[in-house]
Design a protein around this motif. Sequence first.
Motif, PDB file in Angstrom:
ATOM      1  N   VAL A 228       0.835  -1.205   0.000  1.00 46.74           N
ATOM      2  CA  VAL A 228       0.000   0.000   0.000  1.00 46.74           C
ATOM      3  C   VAL A 228       0.871   1.255   0.000  1.00 46.74           C
ATOM      4  O   VAL A 228       0.524   2.273  -0.610  1.00 46.74           O
ATOM      5  CB  VAL A 228      -1.017  -0.035   1.165  1.00 46.74           C
TER       6      VAL A 228
ATOM      7  N   HIS B 268      -1.718  -2.364  -5.185  1.00 44.49           N
ATOM      8  CA  HIS B 268      -2.793  -2.684  -4.255  1.00 44.49           C
ATOM      9  C   HIS B 268      -3.094  -4.175  -4.240  1.00 44.49           C
ATOM     10  O   HIS B 268      -3.532  -4.702  -3.207  1.00 44.49           O
ATOM     11  CB  HIS B 268      -4.052  -1.892  -4.597  1.00 44.49           C
TER      12      HIS B 268
ATOM     13  N   CYS C 229     -11.190  -0.311   0.134  1.00 40.20           N
ATOM     14  CA  CYS C 229     -10.777   0.346   1.371  1.00 40.20           C
ATOM     15  C   CYS C 229     -11.350  -0.363   2.584  1.00 40.20           C
ATOM     16  O   CYS C 229     -11.002  -0.037   3.718  1.00 40.20           O
ATOM     17  CB  CYS C 229     -11.233   1.788   1.388  1.00 40.20           C
TER      18      CYS C 229
ATOM     19  N   ALA D 129      -4.911   2.598   2.539  1.00 38.75           N
ATOM     20  CA  ALA D 129      -5.662   2.314   1.315  1.00 38.75           C
ATOM     21  C   ALA D 129      -6.710   3.392   1.089  1.00 38.75           C
ATOM     22  O   ALA D 129      -6.941   3.836  -0.040  1.00 38.75           O
ATOM     23  CB  ALA D 129      -6.313   0.949   1.405  1.00 38.75           C
TER      24      ALA D 129
END
Lengths: 218, 620
Positions: free
Chosen positions: B233, B249, B338, B385
């Motif tokens: 991240v 990610h 997220c 994130a």
Amino acid sequence: MTIWIDAACILVVFFSLSILAAYRIGGMIQMFAVQSLVLSFMPVLMHSHALSLRDILLSLGTMVLKAVLVPYILFWAIRHVSMRSEVKPIIGIGSSIVCGALLIAGSFWVSSSVTFPGKIASDLVIPCSLATVLLGFMIMVTRTRAVTQVVGYLVMENGIFLFALSLFDAMPILIEMGILLDIFAAVFIMAIVVNHINEEFERSPAAVKRWSKMGESI
Amino acid sequence: MEIIFSKIWQVPFGALSLRLDPLSVLFLTAITILFFCAGIYSMGYLRPYQGKKPLVWHVFCYLFLAMMFGVVVTANNVILFLSAWELMSIATYFLIIFHDETPSVRRAGFLYLMATHCGTFCLFLMFFLMAHTAGSMNFDVMAHASFSPVVAGTIFSLALIGFGVKAGFLPFHIWLPHAHPAAPSHISAVLSGVAIKTGIYGICRVLWIMGVLPEWCGYALLLIGVVSGLMGVLYALGQHELKKLLAYHSIENIGIIAIGLGIGMLGRTYHLAFVSALGFAGALLHVLNHALFKGLLFLGAGSVIQKTHTGDLDRLGGLAKIMPYTSVLFLVGALSICGLPLFNGFISEFVIFYGLFQGLLTLPLQGVFSCGVGIVSLALMGALALACFAKVYGTIFLGKPRRTGDSALFQEKERNRALSPVLREATSKWMIVAMAVLAGLCAWIGLAPRNAVRLTFAGGEYLSRGVLMKEDFEKLMAPLSMIIGTVFIFMAVIAVLVLVRKVLLGKGSMPIQDTWACGFAQVSPKFQYTSSSFARPIVELMKKILMFSRQGGKVVGEFPVQAHMISAVKDASEEGMFRPLYIRFIRLSRKLDERRNKYTQMYLMYIFLFLIFLLIWKLR
């Protein structure tokens, strides 16, 4: 009949050794032709008690192809490419012969322990064929010219042919014919390739230099 | 619990044996959904390439890849598994190099091929060691064998490297940020959503086969998860390229999955069936969820790139007005990744958190410590994130276009304002439909998680090899339903507030105006906050571990003239580990090449000597 087979086997090994000892390429090819001629009698000799059409066909085929056609093509190649006639060995002729003798002794030593399923025409067939294969390999390793490589390969093939003959009954004739055809094609292609390489070299001298650095020569 | 299908196969040691158990069902679900959606998407995405690229070959590779994925996750035999694994890698390679006219794409493809083969090498060693110990090439027979701790540890380490290359564990992830941007978007979605999950599947399968593993294995996997997640991240925050950012990610999410697997293994080692099932279930649910939302994000990124021909964040902007559908669907994906409530990312992260907290209560001291580390880093990952996707969504979809070319596009769309939103967007309807399906599934799992959690809980129970009561599942569902209930109440409150606002404002429409620019007379779109500046505080904080570099950017004088700034984050394991290794390797090869004997006869001689050696060895 065994005595004839033994004699032929010994002759085959003798000619392999003399190819190894030859100074000139022409001599090598001639000796290969004689070796193949001797070899071509083997199918008839081995099955003399019950001669069939198949044996005679194989015999004739081998004779025509290996004793006449292949040497002819090889001679054509060396004449056409106007190469020099020396063999250019990596190790000297004398030591080659000593090594060859050692190889023959070794193959007799090794093959004494081979157990073979079924009857063999003569005790000499297995060690002689092994010796021929090894000598053929030796020719390939120690001689640097393109044609000598081919001759070494052909001698090796003769050894395999001799070995295969002892398996003759187990092997269909079609496969044997196929192998003969392969040999013919291989030699034919070699002649063409050598011819092309020669043409290329005549055009660019730099390529000759590179080629000789790689340890080969025509 | 499991179905095995067997047929005779004329391959030495091979058997055409396929198995269907809770583990493979779960991965098959993810594969099927994502391949289906990405396939629909590609019908719109590949239209511009019709007649210019060999699409038939591409489609063939795509379908072949789908089939090989299916075989990989159901194979019950080592040889079958490895064959499918290799064919899968090769098909993926051909899909990645779709834009093979670009040198960087070819390089990325080659890097992928190299990485995957290095991984497969370890897999060969691992599987042969396994088969040698167990005396069989079939997984179900291997599962009954017992492995000594040393052998088990070796097998597990080899699995971590071999499957870790595919999954993208740090530091074996280096192919990932190159291959994902290089591939066309629907392939990136498949790569990130499913292909790297086959690595996770492999590790799960090894865990399933090896019922008892040394204690350190669980800690090792947990540590790898924490490191991969955090570094993934952080690297993502420093990226300026949309698809590269999404690729990092993926590494983060693989880290989250590895944390789940690690806690599951710890639970299994200490015979805590509930902790173990929670950890594994969370990891497996995250596998499914990540396939959904990362697929969605990559497809959204593809739509953006197809429209604007760039993936550079600092050159995009204001796309929400041009692409209303894509922007909403992308937002769904961003919220899911997220881990925010309402969407599926939250559910799986909650299950993992729940497992970590359960571990905190029941594990011995060192386990408590590592669970604490896991909780803290998982929370940190979520926060980072969120920052990263605030940056992505803000720069791409909000604000104004940063390029003059885009302004023209923008103005043309402004003229077409009267048209319906569908025509305004002008993205192929296939692409919208595919993304909508994925977004719908994200929301469905997020709002009604019972079915998905039950499916993965069964997988977790299967992996944990423990016996669970029916109440255990309810013990997990009770807090989850409570949270979702709260979320619904919260949503209702917001809806009421929106309604109140509408009523209070009456019928008159609000005028649309530019943001106040602190009194500047000539406002340029370049005044906007860029993605680099948004991420800068966090990235500069982590300067030491990120190899962050910045050039320029000083503004001097009362009336400043032009200034440039370039910032970049370099991948430490690529620059500091693999590149030096590669350079040294090349140098060594050159040296060996000079030493090499260039005579053909020498090589013949080696063969000859070896032949004689064999003759004497075997016949005497």
